[in-house]
Motif scaffolding. Structure first.
Motif, PDB file in Angstrom:
ATOM      1  N   PHE A  75     -21.919   3.875 -27.958  1.00  0.00           N
ATOM      2  CA  PHE A  75     -23.066   3.024 -27.684  1.00  0.00           C
ATOM      3  C   PHE A  75     -23.676   3.373 -26.324  1.00  0.00           C
ATOM      4  O   PHE A  75     -24.879   3.558 -26.200  1.00  0.00           O
ATOM      5  CB  PHE A  75     -22.640   1.552 -27.717  1.00  0.00           C
ATOM      6  N   VAL A  76     -22.801   3.493 -25.305  1.00  0.00           N
ATOM      7  CA  VAL A  76     -23.284   3.834 -23.966  1.00  0.00           C
ATOM      8  C   VAL A  76     -23.984   5.194 -23.993  1.00  0.00           C
ATOM      9  O   VAL A  76     -25.094   5.355 -23.471  1.00  0.00           O
ATOM     10  CB  VAL A  76     -22.111   3.851 -22.947  1.00  0.00           C
ATOM     11  N   ALA A  77     -23.336   6.172 -24.661  1.00  0.00           N
ATOM     12  CA  ALA A  77     -23.906   7.516 -24.716  1.00  0.00           C
ATOM     13  C   ALA A  77     -25.258   7.486 -25.430  1.00  0.00           C
ATOM     14  O   ALA A  77     -26.234   8.080 -24.962  1.00  0.00           O
ATOM     15  CB  ALA A  77     -22.951   8.456 -25.429  1.00  0.00           C
ATOM     16  N   ASP A  78     -25.304   6.761 -26.570  1.00  0.00           N
ATOM     17  CA  ASP A  78     -26.553   6.699 -27.337  1.00  0.00           C
ATOM     18  C   ASP A  78     -27.646   6.035 -26.530  1.00  0.00           C
ATOM     19  O   ASP A  78     -28.786   6.521 -26.481  1.00  0.00           O
ATOM     20  CB  ASP A  78     -26.344   5.915 -28.644  1.00  0.00           C
ATOM     21  N   ALA A  79     -27.277   4.920 -25.856  1.00  0.00           N
ATOM     22  CA  ALA A  79     -28.271   4.187 -25.083  1.00  0.00           C
ATOM     23  C   ALA A  79     -28.810   5.075 -23.965  1.00  0.00           C
ATOM     24  O   ALA A  79     -30.031   5.168 -23.764  1.00  0.00           O
ATOM     25  CB  ALA A  79     -27.653   2.913 -24.506  1.00  0.00           C
ATOM     26  N   ALA A  80     -27.882   5.763 -23.270  1.00  0.00           N
ATOM     27  CA  ALA A  80     -28.310   6.630 -22.172  1.00  0.00           C
ATOM     28  C   ALA A  80     -29.206   7.740 -22.707  1.00  0.00           C
ATOM     29  O   ALA A  80     -30.231   8.077 -22.123  1.00  0.00           O
ATOM     30  CB  ALA A  80     -27.091   7.218 -21.465  1.00  0.00           C
ATOM     31  N   HIS A  81     -28.798   8.270 -23.875  1.00  0.00           N
ATOM     32  CA  HIS A  81     -29.557   9.364 -24.464  1.00  0.00           C
ATOM     33  C   HIS A  81     -30.961   8.906 -24.869  1.00  0.00           C
ATOM     34  O   HIS A  81     -31.951   9.594 -24.616  1.00  0.00           O
ATOM     35  CB  HIS A  81     -28.807   9.899 -25.680  1.00  0.00           C
ATOM     36  N   GLU A  82     -31.031   7.738 -25.489  1.00  0.00           N
ATOM     37  CA  GLU A  82     -32.321   7.210 -25.939  1.00  0.00           C
ATOM     38  C   GLU A  82     -33.238   6.939 -24.754  1.00  0.00           C
ATOM     39  O   GLU A  82     -34.443   7.092 -24.851  1.00  0.00           O
ATOM     40  CB  GLU A  82     -32.111   5.902 -26.725  1.00  0.00           C
ATOM     41  N   LEU A  83     -32.641   6.518 -23.646  1.00  0.00           N
ATOM     42  CA  LEU A  83     -33.440   6.162 -22.473  1.00  0.00           C
ATOM     43  C   LEU A  83     -33.946   7.391 -21.728  1.00  0.00           C
ATOM     44  O   LEU A  83     -34.893   7.311 -20.956  1.00  0.00           O
ATOM     45  CB  LEU A  83     -32.608   5.300 -21.510  1.00  0.00           C
ATOM     46  N   ARG A  84     -33.299   8.516 -22.013  1.00  0.00           N
ATOM     47  CA  ARG A  84     -33.620   9.722 -21.269  1.00  0.00           C
ATOM     48  C   ARG A  84     -35.078  10.156 -21.475  1.00  0.00           C
ATOM     49  O   ARG A  84     -35.775  10.465 -20.509  1.00  0.00           O
ATOM     50  CB  ARG A  84     -32.705  10.824 -21.768  1.00  0.00           C
ATOM     51  N   THR A  85     -35.512  10.142 -22.731  1.00  0.00           N
ATOM     52  CA  THR A  85     -36.869  10.615 -23.026  1.00  0.00           C
ATOM     53  C   THR A  85     -37.940   9.750 -22.326  1.00  0.00           C
ATOM     54  O   THR A  85     -38.775  10.298 -21.604  1.00  0.00           O
ATOM     55  CB  THR A  85     -37.097  10.665 -24.551  1.00  0.00           C
ATOM     56  N   PRO A  86     -37.909   8.418 -22.511  1.00  0.00           N
ATOM     57  CA  PRO A  86     -38.933   7.632 -21.805  1.00  0.00           C
ATOM     58  C   PRO A  86     -38.870   7.769 -20.295  1.00  0.00           C
ATOM     59  O   PRO A  86     -39.906   7.799 -19.632  1.00  0.00           O
ATOM     60  CB  PRO A  86     -38.644   6.189 -22.231  1.00  0.00           C
ATOM     61  N   ILE A  87     -37.654   7.901 -19.747  1.00  0.00           N
ATOM     62  CA  ILE A  87     -37.550   8.029 -18.286  1.00  0.00           C
ATOM     63  C   ILE A  87     -38.140   9.359 -17.833  1.00  0.00           C
ATOM     64  O   ILE A  87     -38.830   9.435 -16.821  1.00  0.00           O
ATOM     65  CB  ILE A  87     -36.071   7.901 -17.841  1.00  0.00           C
ATOM     66  N   THR A  88     -37.873  10.402 -18.640  1.00  0.00           N
ATOM     67  CA  THR A  88     -38.439  11.706 -18.287  1.00  0.00           C
ATOM     68  C   THR A  88     -39.976  11.627 -18.312  1.00  0.00           C
ATOM     69  O   THR A  88     -40.661  12.126 -17.404  1.00  0.00           O
ATOM     70  CB  THR A  88     -37.952  12.786 -19.278  1.00  0.00           C
ATOM     71  N   ALA A  89     -40.485  10.951 -19.347  1.00  0.00           N
ATOM     72  CA  ALA A  89     -41.940  10.797 -19.449  1.00  0.00           C
ATOM     73  C   ALA A  89     -42.478  10.038 -18.238  1.00  0.00           C
ATOM     74  O   ALA A  89     -43.469  10.444 -17.616  1.00  0.00           O
ATOM     75  CB  ALA A  89     -42.285  10.059 -20.740  1.00  0.00           C
ATOM     76  N   LEU A  90     -41.783   8.947 -17.880  1.00  0.00           N
ATOM     77  CA  LEU A  90     -42.196   8.138 -16.726  1.00  0.00           C
ATOM     78  C   LEU A  90     -42.207   8.981 -15.455  1.00  0.00           C
ATOM     79  O   LEU A  90     -43.147   8.911 -14.657  1.00  0.00           O
ATOM     80  CB  LEU A  90     -41.204   6.984 -16.527  1.00  0.00           C
ATOM     81  N   SER A  91     -41.149   9.786 -15.292  1.00  0.00           N
ATOM     82  CA  SER A  91     -41.042  10.544 -14.044  1.00  0.00           C
ATOM     83  C   SER A  91     -42.132  11.626 -13.996  1.00  0.00           C
ATOM     84  O   SER A  91     -42.668  11.919 -12.939  1.00  0.00           O
ATOM     85  CB  SER A  91     -39.624  11.076 -13.880  1.00  0.00           C
ATOM     86  N   LEU A  92     -42.514  12.170 -15.165  1.00  0.00           N
ATOM     87  CA  LEU A  92     -43.620  13.144 -15.214  1.00  0.00           C
ATOM     88  C   LEU A  92     -44.926  12.495 -14.789  1.00  0.00           C
ATOM     89  O   LEU A  92     -45.687  13.040 -13.993  1.00  0.00           O
ATOM     90  CB  LEU A  92     -43.756  13.711 -16.631  1.00  0.00           C
ATOM     91  N   GLN A  93     -45.123  11.273 -15.337  1.00  0.00           N
ATOM     92  CA  GLN A  93     -46.350  10.547 -14.999  1.00  0.00           C
ATOM     93  C   GLN A  93     -46.411  10.277 -13.495  1.00  0.00           C
ATOM     94  O   GLN A  93     -47.444  10.449 -12.861  1.00  0.00           O
ATOM     95  CB  GLN A  93     -46.406   9.200 -15.750  1.00  0.00           C
ATOM     96  N   ALA A  94     -45.277   9.844 -12.923  1.00  0.00           N
ATOM     97  CA  ALA A  94     -45.230   9.545 -11.492  1.00  0.00           C
ATOM     98  C   ALA A  94     -45.487  10.804 -10.683  1.00  0.00           C
ATOM     99  O   ALA A  94     -46.188  10.779  -9.672  1.00  0.00           O
ATOM    100  CB  ALA A  94     -43.868   8.945 -11.135  1.00  0.00           C
TER     101      ALA A  94
END
Ligand SMILES: Nc1ncnc2c1ncn2[C@@H]1O[C@H](COP(=O)(O)OP(=O)(O)OP(=O)(O)O)[C@@H](O)[C@H]1O
Ligand SMILES: [Mg+2]
Length: 431
Positions: A211-230
């Motif tokens: 669950f932790v791994a999946d959650a972290a993995h799922e969050l990775r894409t939006p965070i990467t997108a956010l960091s690109l935008q920033a």
């Protein structure tokens, strides 16, 4: 009520042994006593036989016959005890001069009567003496039996004690089933239940990790997108106030990314199915050199002298990414805690069958009361530096455990110096 099984068994068996000893002893005593009395009667009969055949004459004490027994021989002619002679021929109990006696009366062919007698107190003393000797071995046997019982109980319960010790000494995440092979069959259902429980706990832990791994993995894409935008925002020409906020935003996103990366790294270690012995052989010194090379620019920026104090070829079983994560996390901490002008020394070498990796910095070290906790997940101590999340050393510890090694962190205890020295020992691979 005795709660321990050993206590109960011992108390029960002791009671049985004592009771058996007591009853057996009493019976043996009485039996031997009666037997001794009968034997003494047969002595009287034998003496009477001798008298009747004329070999002995009456009217005296037969000291020669049996000194202790004090057997007397009376003739009716010399002994004027009406009560005695009123008895019929044969064995009887009577009294003489106020003392109880055992007496055998006989009539000779010529009609004269005689009596062979013995004091009852003497007879009883001899009989009880003989009976006591019969009981003695039983009494001596009881302590031996108790001792043997205690030893047998202790030995029979030893597997159980061993089992408890095995469970107690386990690491919290060690879910390997308990071996039932050598254990007594009575313990098998118990062991099976514990193993079932361990399996369920393991399943639950796996589920949680996934669950932790999946959650972290799922969050990775939006965070990467956010960091690109920033990132894009920072290249836009913005008023000074907004620029500051964008910088804060980027730092926040950076921290979150780091947290996700660390969580994923931890989850990856937990999910790894390979164990140390089946992994490929990797040159540890090369991995360390690469990671140190990657960190050089950061060290130069921070004016920290990062270098090798000792580097020799040594191979271990592991995965290069795993080992790199291990070294990176240690170096990361050292860089974070070392002030400008400080130094970090890396050592990698082989000591017999052990590969040694040591990272030593000149930072403040860890407070003594915290040093035992720095490997706990999310522990950051009272003086955390930088944007850490407190997972680095947990990841390192998991990796070291998986590779069958050990890790210790000690404060440098030398005059005029501070710093933390982390020592990792891994089984060296030949080759
Ligand atoms: N070289 C060091 N010098 C002083 N303290 C240290 C050092 N390495 C670790 N610590 C202490 O141990 C704590 C835990 O370290 P750990 O690497 O697990 O977490 P972190 O560095 O805070 O976060 P992360 O590594 O996940 O980014 C740190 O917060 C710090 O208090
Ligand atoms: Mg760290």
């Amino acid at each position: 009520m005795i709660r321990s099984l050993r206590g109960r068994l011992f108390a029960g068996l002791t009671a049985i042994i004592l009771l058996t000893g007591l009853v057996g002893g009493l019976f043996a005593y009485h039996w031997a006593f009666d037997e001794a009395i009968e034997m003494q009667d047969s002595v009287l009969i034998q003496i009477a036989g001798l008298v009747q055949s004329g070999s002995l004459t009456g009217g005296r004490e037969l000291r020669g016959v049996d000194d202790d027994a004090e057997v007397w021989l009376f003739d009716q002619a010399s002994e004027h005890d009406a009560q005695l002679w009123s008895l019929k021929d044969g064995l009887a109990l009577a009294a003489r001069k106020g003392q109880p006696i055992r007496v055998l009366l006989r009539t000779r062919p010529d009609g004269t009567r005689f009596a062979v007698a013995q004091r009852t107190s003497v007879r009883d003393e001899i009989a009880s003496d003989m009976a006591f000797r019969t009981v003695l071995p039983i009494a001596a046997l009881i302590p031996c039996l108790l001792l043997v019982t205690a030893v047998v109980i202790a030995r029979s319960l030893r597997p159980m004690v061993r089992l408890a010790g095995d469970l107690d000494g386990r690491r919290a995440d060690d879910m390997t089933p308990l071996p039932a092979g050598q254990m007594p069959s009575e313990l098998h259902p118990f062991i099976a239940s514990i193993n079932g429980l361990l399996q369920r706990v393991r399943g639950m832990m796996d589920q949680q990790r996934r669950f932790v791994a999946d959650a972290a993995h799922e969050l990775r894409t939006p965070i990467t997108a956010l960091s690109l935008q920033a990132e894009n925002l920072s290249s836009v020409d913005l008023p000074a106030g907004v620029r500051d906020r964008v910088t804060t935003l980027r730092q926040g996103i950076g921290r979150t990314r780091h947290l996700l990366e660390q969580l994923l790294a931890l989850a990856r270690q937990d999910a790894g199915s390979l164990d140390g012995t089946t992994m490929p052989i990797v040159a540890l010194d090369n991995v360390v050199k690469e990671v140190v090379a990657d960190a050089i620019s950061e060290a130069v920026n921070g004016r920290v002298d990062l270098g090798f104090a000792r580097v020799e070829p040594v191979a271990v079983r592991g995965e290069a990414v795993m080992l790199a994560a291990l070294v990176r996390n240690l170096l990361d901490n050292a860089l974070r805690f070392t002030r400008q002008g400080g130094r970090i020394d890396a050592r990698v070498y082989r000591d017999g069958a052990i590969a040694i990796l040591q990272i030593e910095d000149s930072g403040p070290g860890v407070a003594p009361e915290e040093i035992g906790r720095i490997f706990e997940p999310f522990f950051r101590g009272q003086r955390p530096e930088g944007d850490g999340v407190g997972l680095g050393l947990s990841i390192v510890k998991r990796i070291v455990d998986r590779l069958g090694g050990s890790i210790e962190a000690v404060n440098v205890a030398e005059e005029g110096r501070t710093g933390l020295r982390v020592l990792v020992k891994l089984p060296a691979a030949s080759g």
